[in-house]
Enzyme design. Structure first.
Site, PDB file in Angstrom:
ATOM      1  CB  CYS A   1      11.386  18.730 -11.742  1.00 28.55           C
ATOM      2  SG  CYS A   1      12.786  18.888 -10.981  1.00 28.55           S
TER       3      CYS A   1
ATOM      4  CB  CYS B   1      12.380  15.290 -11.115  1.00 32.36           C
ATOM      5  SG  CYS B   1      13.367  15.687 -12.914  1.00 32.36           S
TER       6      CYS B   1
ATOM      7  CG  ASN C   1      -1.721  -0.946   0.830  1.00 32.96           C
ATOM      8  OD1 ASN C   1      -2.183  -2.077   0.102  1.00 32.96           O
ATOM      9  ND2 ASN C   1      -2.614  -1.287   2.221  1.00 32.96           N
ATOM     10  CB  ILE C   2       1.154   3.820  -2.060  1.00 30.42           C
ATOM     11  CG1 ILE C   2      -0.613   4.501  -3.058  1.00 30.42           C
ATOM     12  CG2 ILE C   2       1.802   3.556  -3.278  1.00 30.42           C
ATOM     13  CD1 ILE C   2      -0.348   4.968  -4.268  1.00 30.42           C
ATOM     14  CG  ASP C   3      -2.597   2.975   2.732  1.00 31.07           C
ATOM     15  OD1 ASP C   3      -4.050   2.789   2.720  1.00 31.07           O
ATOM     16  OD2 ASP C   3      -1.850   3.004   3.524  1.00 31.07           O
TER      17      ASP C   3
ATOM     18  CG  HIS D   1       4.278  -1.847  -4.780  1.00 31.45           C
ATOM     19  ND1 HIS D   1       3.107  -2.657  -4.490  1.00 31.45           N
ATOM     20  CD2 HIS D   1       5.086  -3.059  -4.949  1.00 31.45           C
ATOM     21  CE1 HIS D   1       3.249  -3.987  -5.187  1.00 31.45           C
ATOM     22  NE2 HIS D   1       4.790  -3.977  -5.282  1.00 31.45           N
TER      23      HIS D   1
ATOM     24  CG  ASN E   1      -8.474 -12.266   1.662  1.00 31.69           C
ATOM     25  OD1 ASN E   1     -10.048 -11.878   0.649  1.00 31.69           O
ATOM     26  ND2 ASN E   1      -7.749 -12.242   0.119  1.00 31.69           N
ATOM     27  N   PRO E   2     -11.396 -12.870   2.870  1.00 30.40           N
ATOM     28  CG  PRO E   2     -12.793 -10.633   2.933  1.00 30.40           C
ATOM     29  CD  PRO E   2     -11.255 -10.571   2.799  1.00 30.40           C
TER      30      PRO E   2
ATOM     31  CB  SER F   1      -5.434 -10.524  -4.569  1.00 30.06           C
ATOM     32  OG  SER F   1      -4.050 -10.165  -5.357  1.00 30.06           O
TER      33      SER F   1
HETATM   34  C1  BV8 Z   1       8.967  -5.901 -11.609  1.00 25.12           C
HETATM   35  C2  BV8 Z   1       2.037   1.353  -6.626  1.00 25.12           C
HETATM   36  C3  BV8 Z   1      10.688  -6.630 -12.893  1.00 25.12           C
HETATM   37  C4  BV8 Z   1       1.295   2.096  -7.807  1.00 25.12           C
HETATM   38  C5  BV8 Z   1       1.468  -1.181  -7.587  1.00 25.12           C
HETATM   39  C6  BV8 Z   1       3.112 -11.760 -15.994  1.00 25.12           C
HETATM   40  C7  BV8 Z   1       3.353 -12.414 -15.146  1.00 25.12           C
HETATM   41  C8  BV8 Z   1       3.711 -12.255 -13.900  1.00 25.12           C
HETATM   42  C9  BV8 Z   1       4.069 -11.072 -13.381  1.00 25.12           C
HETATM   43  C10 BV8 Z   1       4.153 -10.275 -14.520  1.00 25.12           C
HETATM   44  C11 BV8 Z   1       3.925 -10.348 -15.453  1.00 25.12           C
HETATM   45  N1  BV8 Z   1       3.706  -9.000 -16.628  1.00 25.12           N
HETATM   46  C12 BV8 Z   1       4.702  -8.111 -15.661  1.00 25.12           C
HETATM   47  C13 BV8 Z   1       4.729  -8.906 -14.461  1.00 25.12           C
HETATM   48  C14 BV8 Z   1       5.499  -8.352 -13.242  1.00 25.12           C
HETATM   49  C15 BV8 Z   1       4.127  -7.702 -12.797  1.00 25.12           C
HETATM   50  C16 BV8 Z   1       3.275  -8.340 -11.938  1.00 25.12           C
HETATM   51  O1  BV8 Z   1       3.074  -9.155 -10.730  1.00 25.12           O
HETATM   52  N2  BV8 Z   1       1.840  -8.152 -12.731  1.00 25.12           N
HETATM   53  C17 BV8 Z   1       0.573  -9.229 -12.532  1.00 25.12           C
HETATM   54  C18 BV8 Z   1      -0.577  -8.329 -12.185  1.00 25.12           C
HETATM   55  C19 BV8 Z   1       1.063 -10.183 -12.731  1.00 25.12           C
HETATM   56  N3  BV8 Z   1       4.326  -6.644 -11.247  1.00 25.12           N
HETATM   57  C20 BV8 Z   1       5.881  -5.701 -11.498  1.00 25.12           C
HETATM   58  O2  BV8 Z   1       5.388  -5.082 -12.364  1.00 25.12           O
HETATM   59  C21 BV8 Z   1       6.516  -5.310 -10.563  1.00 25.12           C
HETATM   60  N4  BV8 Z   1       8.337  -4.612 -11.065  1.00 25.12           N
HETATM   61  O3  BV8 Z   1       8.477  -7.197 -11.384  1.00 25.12           O
HETATM   62  O4  BV8 Z   1       9.430  -5.082 -11.672  1.00 25.12           O
HETATM   63  C22 BV8 Z   1       9.768  -6.766 -14.343  1.00 25.12           C
HETATM   64  C23 BV8 Z   1      10.157  -5.692 -14.797  1.00 25.12           C
HETATM   65  C24 BV8 Z   1       9.270  -5.740 -16.275  1.00 25.12           C
HETATM   66  C25 BV8 Z   1       9.273  -6.736 -16.507  1.00 25.12           C
HETATM   67  C26 BV8 Z   1       8.946  -8.251 -15.375  1.00 25.12           C
HETATM   68  C27 BV8 Z   1       9.726  -7.395 -14.364  1.00 25.12           C
HETATM   69  C28 BV8 Z   1       6.026  -3.622 -10.079  1.00 25.12           C
HETATM   70  C29 BV8 Z   1       4.773  -4.579  -9.229  1.00 25.12           C
HETATM   71  C30 BV8 Z   1       4.208  -3.159  -7.914  1.00 25.12           C
HETATM   72  C31 BV8 Z   1       3.234  -2.329  -8.924  1.00 25.12           C
HETATM   73  N5  BV8 Z   1       2.469  -0.698  -7.975  1.00 25.12           N
HETATM   74  N6  BV8 Z   1       1.237  -0.507  -6.576  1.00 25.12           N
HETATM   75  C32 BV8 Z   1      -0.068   2.167  -7.204  1.00 25.12           C
HETATM   76  O5  BV8 Z   1      -0.732   1.972  -6.329  1.00 25.12           O
HETATM   77  O6  BV8 Z   1      -0.237   3.736  -7.899  1.00 25.12           O
HETATM   78  S1  BV8 Z   1       0.737  -2.622  -7.563  1.00 25.12           S
HETATM   79  C33 BV8 Z   1      -0.691  -2.051  -6.444  1.00 25.12           C
HETATM   80  O7  BV8 Z   1      -0.884  -3.409  -7.058  1.00 25.12           O
HETATM   81  C34 BV8 Z   1      -0.764  -2.563  -5.160  1.00 25.12           C
HETATM   82  O8  BV8 Z   1       0.500  -2.244  -5.032  1.00 25.12           O
HETATM   83  C35 BV8 Z   1      -0.760  -4.251  -4.961  1.00 25.12           C
HETATM   84  O9  BV8 Z   1       0.861  -4.424  -5.130  1.00 25.12           O
HETATM   85  C36 BV8 Z   1      -1.572  -4.239  -6.180  1.00 25.12           C
HETATM   86  C37 BV8 Z   1      -2.796  -5.006  -5.948  1.00 25.12           C
HETATM   87  O10 BV8 Z   1      -2.733  -5.746  -5.214  1.00 25.12           O
HETATM   88  P1  BV8 Z   1      -3.772  -6.172  -3.732  1.00 25.12           P
HETATM   89  O11 BV8 Z   1      -2.800  -4.908  -2.347  1.00 25.12           O
HETATM   90  O12 BV8 Z   1      -3.739  -7.502  -2.985  1.00 25.12           O
HETATM   91  O13 BV8 Z   1      -4.971  -5.989  -4.001  1.00 25.12           O
HETATM   92  P2  BV8 Z   1      -6.208  -6.844  -4.455  1.00 25.12           P
HETATM   93  O14 BV8 Z   1      -7.798  -5.588  -5.341  1.00 25.12           O
HETATM   94  O15 BV8 Z   1      -5.683  -7.558  -5.767  1.00 25.12           O
HETATM   95  O16 BV8 Z   1      -6.677  -7.854  -3.767  1.00 25.12           O
HETATM   96  C38 BV8 Z   1      -7.356  -7.182  -2.414  1.00 25.12           C
HETATM   97  C39 BV8 Z   1      -7.401  -8.047  -1.142  1.00 25.12           C
HETATM   98  O17 BV8 Z   1      -7.849  -8.145  -0.049  1.00 25.12           O
HETATM   99  C40 BV8 Z   1      -8.231  -9.127  -2.051  1.00 25.12           C
HETATM  100  O18 BV8 Z   1      -8.552 -11.042  -1.840  1.00 25.12           O
HETATM  101  C41 BV8 Z   1      -9.510  -9.434  -1.268  1.00 25.12           C
HETATM  102  O19 BV8 Z   1     -10.601 -10.130  -0.785  1.00 25.12           O
HETATM  103  C42 BV8 Z   1      -9.476  -8.793   0.137  1.00 25.12           C
HETATM  104  N7  BV8 Z   1     -10.045  -7.788   0.835  1.00 25.12           N
HETATM  105  C43 BV8 Z   1     -11.136  -6.510   0.593  1.00 25.12           C
HETATM  106  N8  BV8 Z   1     -11.822  -5.910   1.910  1.00 25.12           N
HETATM  107  C44 BV8 Z   1     -10.581  -6.921   2.759  1.00 25.12           C
HETATM  108  C45 BV8 Z   1      -9.957  -7.381   2.059  1.00 25.12           C
HETATM  109  N9  BV8 Z   1      -8.883  -8.756   3.268  1.00 25.12           N
HETATM  110  C46 BV8 Z   1      -9.127  -8.303   4.419  1.00 25.12           C
HETATM  111  N10 BV8 Z   1     -10.031  -7.336   4.973  1.00 25.12           N
HETATM  112  C47 BV8 Z   1     -11.083  -6.799   3.584  1.00 25.12           C
HETATM  113  N11 BV8 Z   1     -11.947  -5.093   4.969  1.00 25.12           N
HETATM  114 ZN    ZN Z   2      14.390  17.584 -12.295  1.00 22.96          ZN
END
Ligand code: BV8
Ligand code: ZN
EC number: 2.3.1.286
Length: 241
Positions: free
Chosen positions: A144, A124, A99-101, A116, A209-210, A185
Site C-alpha cells: 500500500c 490495506c 461466492n467471491i467470483d 464473503h 444440489n446433486p 453445502s
Molecule cells: C465468523 C471467502 C465470527 C474467502 C469464505 C467450528 C464449528 C462451527 C463454526 C465454526 C467453527 N470454527 C469456526 C467457525 C466459524 C466458521 C465456519 O463456519 N467454519 C466451518 C468450516 C465449520 N465461519 C467463519 O469463520 C466465518 N466468520 O463466523 O466470524 C467468528 C469469528 C471467530 C470464531 C467464531 C466466529 C467466516 C466464514 C467465511 C470464510 N470465507 N470464502 C475465499 O473464498 O477465499 S468461506 C468459503 O467456503 C465460501 O465462501 C463458502 O462459504 C465456503 C464453501 O462452501 P460452499 O460455497 O457451500 O462450497 P462447498 O465446496 O462446501 O460445497 C459446494 C456444494 O455445491 C456441494 O454441496 C456440492 O454438492 C454442490 N455442487 C457441486 N456442483 C454443483 C453443486 N450444486 C449445484 N450445481 C452444481 N453443478
Molecule cells: Zn495502507
C-alpha cells in the site's frame, strides 16, 4: 415435472431470495471447496483462507488469489446464473452469495449481496485504503502507499462478515416467500443460518444440489440435480404465470 409438488405454492410468490455457494459456479469451471476441488497445490483451501496463513506466507496466499482471479476473469456465467438474472423480470429477486467470483453480477443480476467479499477488491492490512483491481499484480505481495501489505478484500475464516451486508441479508431472508438454496453445502456459518430466518417467515425452501446438505431435511423440496440444469426449469414456472 420436478416442480409439480410445489407448482401451486409458487404461483403467489412475490419475493425470492437465492442463497448460493461454490456449486453454482462449478459448471463455469470454478472449483468448489469440497473434495479434490478443495485442494490448491495440496493446501487445504479452508486453511489458506485465514489471516494466519496470510501472515505466515503472504506471497503464497497472494499467488493463490492471483491464480483464482485469472481463472475467474476467464469464466462465464452458466445457465444457472443466467436463469436467476432472467427471473428479475417476473418477481423481486435478491441473491445472498458466498461466492467471491462476481458471476451473478456478470449474468445481469442487480441485487447481489457478497457475504464473503469479492476477488476484485483489495484493502490495506493497516490503513483504510480500499480499491478494486482488474489486472494481476507484478510484485507479490503488493504494498500500500502507507508501506504495509495489501490483502484481498474477502472474509477469511475466523473473521466476521461485513456487518452492514450481514444485517441486510438477514432482513431479506426474513421477508422472502421462497428461498432457493443452490450449490452450497451449508457447512459454513453464519451463511448457513439464512434458511432458518426464511423458515421463521414460513417461506418455501427449495434446495438445488446433486448431493445432500446440512439442511436437506428442512427443505420443502430438494432437487438432486445441478443448478444449470435445474434453475432454467424453475424460472419457466414464473414465465407461465
Ligand atoms: C465468523 C471467502 C465470527 C474467502 C469464505 C467450528 C464449528 C462451527 C463454526 C465454526 C467453527 N470454527 C469456526 C467457525 C466459524 C466458521 C465456519 O463456519 N467454519 C466451518 C468450516 C465449520 N465461519 C467463519 O469463520 C466465518 N466468520 O463466523 O466470524 C467468528 C469469528 C471467530 C470464531 C467464531 C466466529 C467466516 C466464514 C467465511 C470464510 N470465507 N470464502 C475465499 O473464498 O477465499 S468461506 C468459503 O467456503 C465460501 O465462501 C463458502 O462459504 C465456503 C464453501 O462452501 P460452499 O460455497 O457451500 O462450497 P462447498 O465446496 O462446501 O460445497 C459446494 C456444494 O455445491 C456441494 O454441496 C456440492 O454438492 C454442490 N455442487 C457441486 N456442483 C454443483 C453443486 N450444486 C449445484 N450445481 C452444481 N453443478
Ligand atoms: Zn495502507
Amino acid at each position: 415435472m420436478m416442480f409439480d409438488s410445489i407448482k401451486d405454492q409458487i404461483r403467489d410468490v412475490k419475493k425470492i431470495v437465492f442463497v448460493t455457494g461454490a456449486g453454482i459456479s462449478q459448471e463455469s469451471g470454478i472449483p468448489t471447496f469440497r473434495g479434490k476441488d478443495g485442494l490448491w497445490r495440496n493446501y487445504d483451501a479452508m486453511k489458506l483462507a485465514t489471516i494466519n496463513a496470510f501472515y505466515d506466507n503472504p506471497k503464497l496466499v497472494w499467488e493463490w488469489y492471483n491464480e483464482r482471479r485469472k481463472n475467474i476473469f476467464s469464466a462465464h456465467p452458466n445457465e444457472g446464473h443466467k436463469a436467476i438474472a432472467d427471473l428479475e423480470k417476473y418477481v423481486d429477486v435478491v441473491i445472498l452469495t458466498q461466492n467471491i467470483d462476481g458471476l451473478h453480477q456478470k449474468a445481469g443480476s442487480t441485487q447481489v449481496l457478497e457475504l464473503h467479499g469479492s476477488i476484485v477488491k483489495i484493502k490495506c492490512t493497516v490503513c483504510d485504503f480500499k480499491d478494486e483491481i482488474m489486472t494481476d499484480f507484478s510484485d507479490s505481495p503488493p504494498l500500500c502507499k502507507c508501506g504495509n501489505i495489501l490483502r484481498p478484500d474477502v472474509v477469511w475464516f475466523g473473521e466476521s462478515l461485513p456487518q452492514d451486508v450481514w444485517q441486510e441479508a438477514i432482513i431479506h431472508a426474513n421477508q422472502c416467500d421462497l428461498m432457493v438454496i443452490a450449490g452450497t453445502s451449508l457447512v459454513v456459518s453464519p451463511a448457513n443460518t439464512l434458511p432458518i430466518y426464511a423458515k421463521q417467515n414460513n417461506a418455501l425452501l427449495i434446495e438445488v444440489n446433486p448431493e445432500d446438505t446440512e439442511m436437506s431435511l428442512e427443505m420443502d423440496l430438494a432437487i438432486r440435480n445441478t443448478s444449470a440444469n435445474t434453475l432454467p426449469k424453475l424460472i419457466s414456472l414464473f414465465r407461465e404465470n
